[in-house]
Enzyme design. Structure first.
Site, mmCIF file in Angstrom:
data_model
loop_
_atom_site.group_PDB
_atom_site.id
_atom_site.type_symbol
_atom_site.label_atom_id
_atom_site.label_comp_id
_atom_site.label_asym_id
_atom_site.label_seq_id
_atom_site.Cartn_x
_atom_site.Cartn_y
_atom_site.Cartn_z
ATOM 1 C CD GLU A 71 7.712 -5.336 10.809
ATOM 2 O OE1 GLU A 71 8.902 -5.299 10.475
ATOM 3 O OE2 GLU A 71 6.859 -6.040 10.240
ATOM 4 N NE ARG A 83 1.407 -6.151 5.102
ATOM 5 C CZ ARG A 83 2.420 -6.907 5.475
ATOM 6 N NH1 ARG A 83 2.187 -8.070 6.068
ATOM 7 N NH2 ARG A 83 3.672 -6.533 5.281
ATOM 8 N N GLY A 134 9.315 -3.005 1.710
ATOM 9 C CA GLY A 134 10.010 -4.036 0.942
ATOM 10 C C GLY A 134 11.426 -3.679 0.566
ATOM 11 N N GLY A 135 12.013 -2.717 1.293
ATOM 12 C CA GLY A 135 13.404 -2.360 1.025
ATOM 13 C C GLY A 135 13.590 -1.349 -0.091
#
Length: 448
Positions: free
Chosen positions: A276, A293, A165-166
């Site tokens: 990713e 997930r 989430g950064g």
């Protein structure tokens, strides 16, 4: 024979999505909800419902004891964690297994390995997947990190091993900024994740964020469902996703898809997951991380492949073989998704919880709105601000953009502020329309 029973350990739109898929497979469903979600629609759609604690997530959706107790009380055979909350918590997956309850996801070991960003990178490197130049494993101190940074070449990223989430990410452009940002990243990682471990990698400038959807069963069969373009982000949070990517041709799709399969096969990955990658303008791509997930953006892949990813994930969890071979996967048309959040885009995206006094979803061919809201629903202040996902499918990208603009005009959510005005601006932007953007697209984007 009694029907299997699935407990949905989540809330909001993903809980609704899971319940729908489960019912279509003939499973009985159990919804859990917090005191802050007493009016959430997912509890009405399930066959059974159980309150699991206070409004704060730590008292309910993030408490493994509450989830497991609800599963035992309801005699659930499986638990689907959705995304967020406990979805990538290896300890929770182990607790499920210890209670003879099937965790709908990969093995605890796979979750743990991919949750450790440094270890994940090393596993991919050994599998032959391109990885970003930088440290192999954790960096123990600032001097070791500085040596790695010099070898990789500035600028570099300092990242939390347990990050997401950064959070726990810092950019260093030279040696002085590296020393300063290493200490800041260390402190932030310790506070955010309880794990201060860091790693260092080359900063890929002006990349595109490309991800590959994976499905694997427990028998070693693995396929990918093509790519999703996820470069339109704000503070490392995705806002728009589409498939296929306007930056990828069939040859590149084959290369990056094969790389994703190499990594998944190395782990013998089972369940739905996402590899990713960062894609450079020259076509080079590097593994960034794996999400173990279901993802928020899975619908765009469903739209272009015709495959219900949630159903496949559930079938895999029930011990079934994958129903598709790689040769059978064909991308058809173009799909775009935008995330409708309860946020004020004119006030630095401040959350805007409150009562929805009017709601009208868009419709028509190729339009889908995944949501849990309704007129009279009170958006609670305790959780993520996502109130829905608008997804369209059309014969090509230009038609998909036209369709999503029409659908955004149709979508009416009264009583709260949402991100709809931002998307109307983005989808009429010349650079977006031409597919000329990267992960920094929104850095200087004017919404006014």
């Amino acid at each position: 024979m009694a029907k299997l029973k699935l407990l949905v350990a989540n809330r909001g739109e993903i809980a609704v999505r899971i319940i729908r898929a489960a019912k279509e497979l003939g499973l009985r469903t159990v919804a859990v909800y917090s005191e802050g979600d007493k009016d959430c629609i997912h509890r009405r759609l399930a066959d059974e419902e159980i309150c699991i604690g206070g409004a704060k997530a730590i008292e309910s959706y993030l408490d493994p004891r509450q989830i497991i107790s609800a599963a035992i009380i309801s005699n659930a055979d499986l638990i689907h964690p959705g995304y967020g909350f406990l979805a990538e918590n290896a300890d929770f997956a182990e607790i499920c297994l210890s209670h003879n309850i099937k965790f709908v996801g990969p093995t605890p070991e796979q979750i743990r390995d991919m949750g450790d960003k440094a270890k994940a990178k090393e596993i991919m490197r050994k599998a032959g997947v391109p990885v970003i130049p930088g440290s192999i494993g954790e960096v123990n101190d600032v001097d070791e990190g500085l040596e790695i940074a010099r070898e990789a070449g500035f600028p570099v990223m300092i990242k939390a091993v347990a990050g997401g989430g950064g959070k726990g990410m810092r950019v260093a452009t030279d040696e002085e900024s590296f020393k300063r940002n290493f200490e800041l990243a260390y402190a932030e990682a310790k506070a955010a994740f309880g794990n201060p471990a860091l790693y260092v990698e080359k900063l890929i400038e002006k990349p595109r964020h490309i991800e590959i959807q994976i499905l694997g069963d427990e028998y070693g069969n693995i396929i990918h469902l093509g790519e999703r373009e996820c470069s339109i982000q704000r503070r490392h949070q995705k806002l728009i996703e589409e498939s296929p990517s306007p930056a990828i041709n069939s040859e590149m799709r084959k290369k990056i898809g094969e790389a994703a399969l190499l990594g998944a096969a190395k782990m013998r990955y089972q369940s739905a997951g996402t590899m990713e990658f960062l894609l450079e303008p020259d076509g080079k791509f590097y593994f960034m991380e794996m999400n173990t997930r279901i993802q928020v953006e899975h619908p765009v892949t469903e739209m272009v492949t015709g495959i219900d990813i949630l159903k496949e994930q559930l079938r895999i969890a029930m011990g079934e073989y994958l129903q598709f071979r790689q040769s059978e996967i064909v991308l058809s048309g173009h799909s775009i998704e935008c995330r409708i959040n309860a946020e004020d885009v004119y006030n630095n995206f401040a959350p805007c919880p409150g009562k929805i006094d009017f709601f009208f979803p868009p419709g028509g061919p190729g339009v889908r709105f995944d949501s849990h809201i309704y007129a009279g629903y009170e958006v609670p202040p305790y959780y993520d601000s996502l109130v829905g996902k608008l997804i369209v499918h059309a014969k090509d990208r230009n038609e998909a953009i036209s369709k999503i603009l029409r659908a955004l005009d149709e979508l009416m959510i009264g009583g709260i502020k949402t991100t709809i005005p931002l998307f109307k601006k983005i989808f009429t932007d010349k650079s977006f329309i031409e597919g000329k953007f990267d992960t920094h697209f929104l850095d200087n984007f004017e919404i006014e």
